[in-house]
Design an enzyme around this catalytic site. Structure first.
Site, mmCIF file in Angstrom:
data_model
loop_
_atom_site.group_PDB
_atom_site.id
_atom_site.type_symbol
_atom_site.label_atom_id
_atom_site.label_comp_id
_atom_site.label_asym_id
_atom_site.label_seq_id
_atom_site.Cartn_x
_atom_site.Cartn_y
_atom_site.Cartn_z
ATOM 1 N N ASP A 328 0.989 -1.553 0.082
ATOM 2 C CA ASP A 328 0.114 0.133 -0.148
ATOM 3 C C ASP A 328 0.965 0.956 -0.027
ATOM 4 O O ASP A 328 2.080 1.371 0.168
ATOM 5 C CB ASP A 328 -0.890 -0.024 0.997
ATOM 6 C CG ASP A 328 -1.532 1.241 1.580
ATOM 7 O OD1 ASP A 328 -2.468 1.737 0.363
ATOM 8 O OD2 ASP A 328 -1.759 1.687 2.729
ATOM 9 N N ASP A 527 -7.104 -2.182 3.852
ATOM 10 C CA ASP A 527 -6.470 -2.752 3.573
ATOM 11 C C ASP A 527 -6.672 -4.349 4.304
ATOM 12 O O ASP A 527 -6.105 -5.688 3.799
ATOM 13 C CB ASP A 527 -4.604 -2.771 3.658
ATOM 14 C CG ASP A 527 -4.210 -1.221 3.438
ATOM 15 O OD1 ASP A 527 -4.968 -1.191 2.008
ATOM 16 O OD2 ASP A 527 -3.527 -0.639 4.172
#
Length: 632
Positions: A328, A527
């Site tokens: 990420d 996430d």
């Protein structure tokens, strides 16, 4: 790290020393004096019983409860068989050396547990909470969310929270492995389990003890051993079938050959019975059964010292084979905090342009505005500022030192009529214009970006050195911003403007590549689905969301991307040691088993094949616990 023997280990050591001393006296006597067989039997049974009475007792209890095939059973029937065939010194020596191996095993496990126990020291004993204006010392789990606690120098921070009064330096080594203290002040977040060093601080709690960082870490470490690696499960199953198999093989070795070579001769039976006892001694699987889980336990402990919490041995095994790492962006490779990257001024000095922008933005709580104020650094005299007006979605208009300024995006510049131009750099661009007698004058712009973490580039470089082929970033940010970050830190690929579902789809796509072992590294709530889908999910533990930490298989307590490479190194070192022990133990045992069956190996060589291999395997496994600045 010094290790003190436990009371039980001290008793075992004393028994071993007494037994060894008696054997040292009795062995020469056996050769010097002619003794009746029963006297010789008695003098060698004494050290045998002193060293191994607990082994005999455990074997007997296990037999009563139907648990026959374990290493204690093998030791009992092998040594009793040796006594039955007149090999009295060998029988005593086998039990003595077996107990030496058991002591080594106990000490090695104790050292490993002690290294984990050091992490357990982060558990706070109490919290001082302020109630009705008075300080009250209570258990941390009695403090409610939103209450104010006071922490003095030298005390552990018992709960997560935000500093409301005071400032201090905080030692985070117990959580992150980093010894350098962190300076914290008003509005900064403190994490439970860290140590307050210098100042008295008051903290408003943001979580209960059960949901605090320290509580979650302890739970992770305590449960790590529940998730075994494939190789560890294999060894457990192997031992379950292996032990009965060698007992049956030993019985056949003792019975079948004499039936064909001299069934009526005790001398023939004795030869094959001794070979069967040698076979039993060397076949004990304890070197594998002990060293493999000990290696994984040591590896988990070593990682925890560096602020890397691995939730199970299985994840360590997968980490050692990783060839794709997906990141990420915000909060993982970048700090998640806006910062001024560059200032482009027109007909004005850069410091003056920043001063004007900071003055106009000083009344705003927007992250972009706050980044400009932080970059200014000096005190802003707000008496210079008046008529501040927020223009929704565009920026701010304010009067500074009697002049009207516009600070915001391109739409605000169009609104005020300034002739502006875009910037060649990527990021959030804040434009500044001023009302003059000739009309709005464009003064320049400030480039603001989410700061890249200091070690992101070095982390990517290190991962490439370790042979990781694919280093990919997935982000919901704009394509230009993503490309800029990817190029700066050296990623092999990136995908931008993704929704959480898109990230999962991309990870699925990468996983479909033949043989790819994939790690996903993230920190946000969005996430969590991707962390669970990856072969190994790694979460940022300091600033990461609870959902991300709970979904992840590995937690980095200081949010440093460079710790990913460390985790892989520790995992590879652990797996290397595990396989070294497996190959070494099996190779030596198979060799001595064959030599024993052929009558070439005696009981002393069998002792080395069992206890010697165990001790060497344990000493090798202990290497997993050693942690350098960078794992080897």
């Amino acid at each position: 790290m010094k290790y003190k023997l436990t009371k039980k280990q001290k008793k075992m050591l004393i028994r071993i020393i007494i037994s060894a001393a008696l054997l040292a006296v009795f062995l020469p006597l056996e050769h010097l004096l002619e003794m009746p067989w029963w006297v010789e039997l008695i003098i060698f049974v004494i050290p045998y019983v002193i060293a191994g009475y607990d082994v005999l007792r455990s074997a007997a209890v296990n037999i009563i409860h139907g648990r026959i095939f374990d290493e204690k059973f093998l030791m009992m029937i092998a040594t009793v068989g040796a006594f039955a065939t007149g090999e009295y010194p060998e029988a005593s020596a086998v039990m003595l050396f077996y107990q030496v191996g058991e002591l080594f095993q106990s000490i090695a496990v104790g050292r490993s547990r002690k290294s984990i126990a050091k992490l357990m020291d982060i558990r706070p004993d109490y919290a001082v909470v302020i109630r009705d204006g008075k300080e009250e010392r209570v258990s941390p789990d009695e403090v409610e969310v939103g209450e104010t606690i006071i922490i003095r120098p030298g005390e552990k921070i018992p709960l997560d929270g935000v500093i409301t009064e005071g400032s201090s330096s905080v030692n985070t080594a117990a959580l992150t492995g980093e010894s350098a203290p962190v300076d914290l002040g008003m509005s900064d977040t403190v994490i439970s389990g860290t140590l307050n060093l210098t100042g008295v601080i008051k903290v408003k709690t943001t979580s209960s003890f059960g949901q605090s960082t320290v509580s979650k870490i302890l739970e992770l470490v305590e449960n790590a051993s529940d998730k075994k690696a494939k190789v560890e499960n294999f060894i457990t199953k192997f031992a379950r079938w292996y032990t009965p198999a060698v007992v049956i093989a030993a019985v056949l070795l003792a019975v079948v050959p004499p039936l064909f070579t001299g069934a009526g001769s005790w001398a023939v039976w004795k030869v094959w019975l001794i070979r069967a006892c040698v076979f039993l001694v060397v076949s004990c699987p304890c070197a594998l059964v002990v060293s493999v889980p000990l290696s994984f336990f040591g590896g988990v402990g070593a990682a925890s010292k560096r602020g890397i919490l691995i939730k199970g041995a299985g994840y360590m095994e997968v980490l050692s084979k990783i060839d794709t790492v997906v990141f990420d962006k915000t909060g993982t490779l970048t700090k998640g905090v806006f910062a001024v990257e560059d200032i482009h001024a027109s007909n004005i000095d850069k410091p003056e342009l920043l001063d004007i922008a900071a003055a106009c933005e000083s009344f705003s709580s927007h992250p972009v505005a706050q980044s400009i104020v932080r970059a200014h650094e000096d005190h802003i005299d707000k008496s210079r500022i008046s008529d501040v007006e927020e223009i929704a979605g565009k920026g701010v208009k304010a009067v500074v030192d009697g002049h009207t300024y516009y600070v915001g995006n391109g739409q605000l510049m169009d609104l005020c009529g300034a002739k502006w131009h875009d910037c060649h750099l990527t990021g959030t661009i804040i434009h500044i214009a001023c009302d003059t007698a000739q009309g709005p004058e464009y003064l320049g712009h400030i480039v603001i970006n989410d700061e890249i973490k200091e070690d992101s580039a070095s982390a990517i470089k290190e991962l490439k050195t370790l042979g990781v082929k694919e280093l990919i970033m997935l982000t919901g940010d704009k394509a230009k911003v993503a490309q800029s970050v990817a190029e700066k830190i050296g990623l092999t690929g990136h995908h931008a403007e993704l929704l959480p579902a898109d990230k999962v789809a991309k990870v699925e796509e990468l996983l479909e590549k033949s043989g790819a072992k994939l790690v996903f590294v993230g920190d946000g709530i969005n996430d969590a689905p991707v962390l669970m889908r990856a072969d190994v999910g790694i979460a940022m533990g300091a600033m990461g969301s609870d959902a991300a930490i709970e979904s992840a298989d590995v937690v980095l307590m200081d949010d440093q991307p460079s710790k990913i490479a460390e985790a892989i190194k520790i995992s590879r070192k652990t797996m290397r040691i595990v396989w070294e022990n497996i190959v070494f133990a099996l190779a030596v045992k198979v060799l001595i088993l064959v030599l024993g069956a052929l009558g070439i190996a005696n009981m002393w060589l069998a002792v080395f094949g069992d206890v010697g291999v165990l001790v060497i395997a344990i000493l090798n496994a202990v290497r997993c616990m050693r942690v350098k600045k960078k794992a080897d």
